[in-house]
Design a protein around this motif. Sequence first.
Motif, mmCIF file in Angstrom:
data_model
loop_
_atom_site.group_PDB
_atom_site.id
_atom_site.type_symbol
_atom_site.label_atom_id
_atom_site.label_comp_id
_atom_site.label_asym_id
_atom_site.label_seq_id
_atom_site.Cartn_x
_atom_site.Cartn_y
_atom_site.Cartn_z
ATOM 1 N N SER A 39 40.099 49.310 52.543
ATOM 2 C CA SER A 39 40.924 48.446 53.320
ATOM 3 C C SER A 39 42.387 49.207 53.535
ATOM 4 O O SER A 39 42.411 50.583 52.864
ATOM 5 N N TRP A 43 48.487 46.498 48.925
ATOM 6 C CA TRP A 43 47.910 46.669 47.583
ATOM 7 C C TRP A 43 47.287 47.909 47.713
ATOM 8 O O TRP A 43 47.606 48.757 46.700
ATOM 9 N N ARG A 44 46.635 48.387 48.698
ATOM 10 C CA ARG A 44 45.819 49.852 48.846
ATOM 11 C C ARG A 44 47.290 50.745 48.914
ATOM 12 O O ARG A 44 46.954 51.734 48.375
ATOM 13 N N ARG A 119 37.029 47.441 43.281
ATOM 14 C CA ARG A 119 35.554 46.583 43.595
ATOM 15 C C ARG A 119 34.454 47.512 42.942
ATOM 16 O O ARG A 119 34.618 48.816 43.037
ATOM 17 N N PRO A 173 35.163 41.441 43.337
ATOM 18 C CA PRO A 173 36.124 40.656 42.888
ATOM 19 C C PRO A 173 35.798 39.134 43.494
ATOM 20 O O PRO A 173 36.495 38.278 42.755
ATOM 21 N N ARG A 177 35.540 36.456 40.617
ATOM 22 C CA ARG A 177 36.766 35.654 40.396
ATOM 23 C C ARG A 177 36.178 34.076 40.685
ATOM 24 O O ARG A 177 36.350 33.176 39.770
ATOM 25 N N TRP A 201 40.027 38.193 52.565
ATOM 26 C CA TRP A 201 40.852 38.614 51.917
ATOM 27 C C TRP A 201 42.202 38.596 53.015
ATOM 28 O O TRP A 201 43.493 39.241 52.508
ATOM 29 N N GLN A 226 42.015 33.755 46.237
ATOM 30 C CA GLN A 226 41.599 35.124 45.553
ATOM 31 C C GLN A 226 42.554 36.058 45.838
ATOM 32 O O GLN A 226 42.531 37.237 45.158
ATOM 33 N N ASN A 227 43.556 35.909 46.747
ATOM 34 C CA ASN A 227 44.415 37.037 46.630
ATOM 35 C C ASN A 227 45.866 36.265 47.075
ATOM 36 O O ASN A 227 45.899 35.202 47.677
ATOM 37 N N ASP A 261 46.912 38.715 42.562
ATOM 38 C CA ASP A 261 47.605 39.958 42.797
ATOM 39 C C ASP A 261 48.909 40.305 42.065
ATOM 40 O O ASP A 261 49.140 41.255 41.385
#
Length: 372
Positions: A39, A43-44, A119, A173, A177, A201, A226-227, A261
């Motif tokens: 992606s 974050w990336r 991942r 994830p 999670r 996401w 989850q994020n 995150d």
Amino acid sequence: MKQNCVHIFTLIIFSISVIACNQTFSPPKRYRIGVSQCSDDAWRTKMNEEMQRELIFHPEISLEIRHASDNSQLQCLQIDSFIAEDVDLLIVCPNEAEEVKSAVSRAYDAGLPVIVADRQVTGEKYTAFIGGDNYAVGRHMANWLQSCAEKLAATPQQPLQVIEIMGLAGSTPCVWRHAGLIDGLESITNVKLMGSGNANWFAAPARVVADSLLRCYPETNVIVAQNDIMAIAAAEVAEKLVYARDIYGDRRGSIYVLGTDAMTGEGGGVEAILQGKIDASITYASRGDMVIQTAVKILNNEPYLRDTILPIMLVDPAVAETMQLMSHEIEHNMATIQALQHRITWLRDMSQLQRVLLYATAACIIILLMLL
Ligand code: FRU
């Protein structure tokens, strides 16, 4: 006699040239690393920057980063093109574990070292793995929910009502999670997970999922996501619904929101906590520097750890403040390091140039002397 002198001078010039060439033009072995990112988000970007920064210590390595735009088929094609281009090592953050498995296996079977990061892929065909402990993320979510239940004096008869916004279904994830959360909640009797939904996401689908879950379960006390991107989006929806429908009466705005995150910097989860948009988050480190360190060990045939599971941590408002302060400090230091790095590169180039000039001058003087 005169002829002897000429021979000696020629020999000296030849030696000087050889030394000069040796010192200036003996390049170390260069490596090309292909990076397949699933992606392209903040974050990336952080992970990519961490990897690039680590290359300061490894000028012999170059990175080629490709983003698959959250598309597993595209990611497989990109991995295949890295194999065809004969890169020395591959770093893959797989979009979905099963869908990207075949391409990762092809690379591995072709003898290419493959580091899987963040991942996971299904199966064992990878050289090393580095990523956060996603099961622990879920367990931390459950623990945090327990503390919320205590705060709100929830009982098994009137449990804390929770909805969960999950990431992409086929990504590890998301799976781990959720599993950690379910296992963690098993022994907590005053917390009830009412419903979960996948939002891949992203913020837009998170809004849709949050809207429908909140309408289904209007007594929801807590949203876990989850994020942080999805947590912030869901919090916005919750706020709007609460005001528009007034379902909470005096409990307006009392929905707690937990994200994942806990990234520092603009737009990150830590800032969202400090701004009161969400209540807490769980760290999920990217550690691009560590990924490169492992790559270097593999390329140099040095011992390395096959599986590195990165620890995680809960970030509440108190921790968030410390983290934000520390991250400013780190950013400042990083900028200084980068400036120093530029200066070092410039000085190295200058000294190489000076050395070449020195040898050339020496050669000219010798030729002049010979002619004289
Ligand atoms: C970034 C991201 C993070 C999440 C991670 C899971 O692309 O969606 O927000 O924690 O991937 O792999």
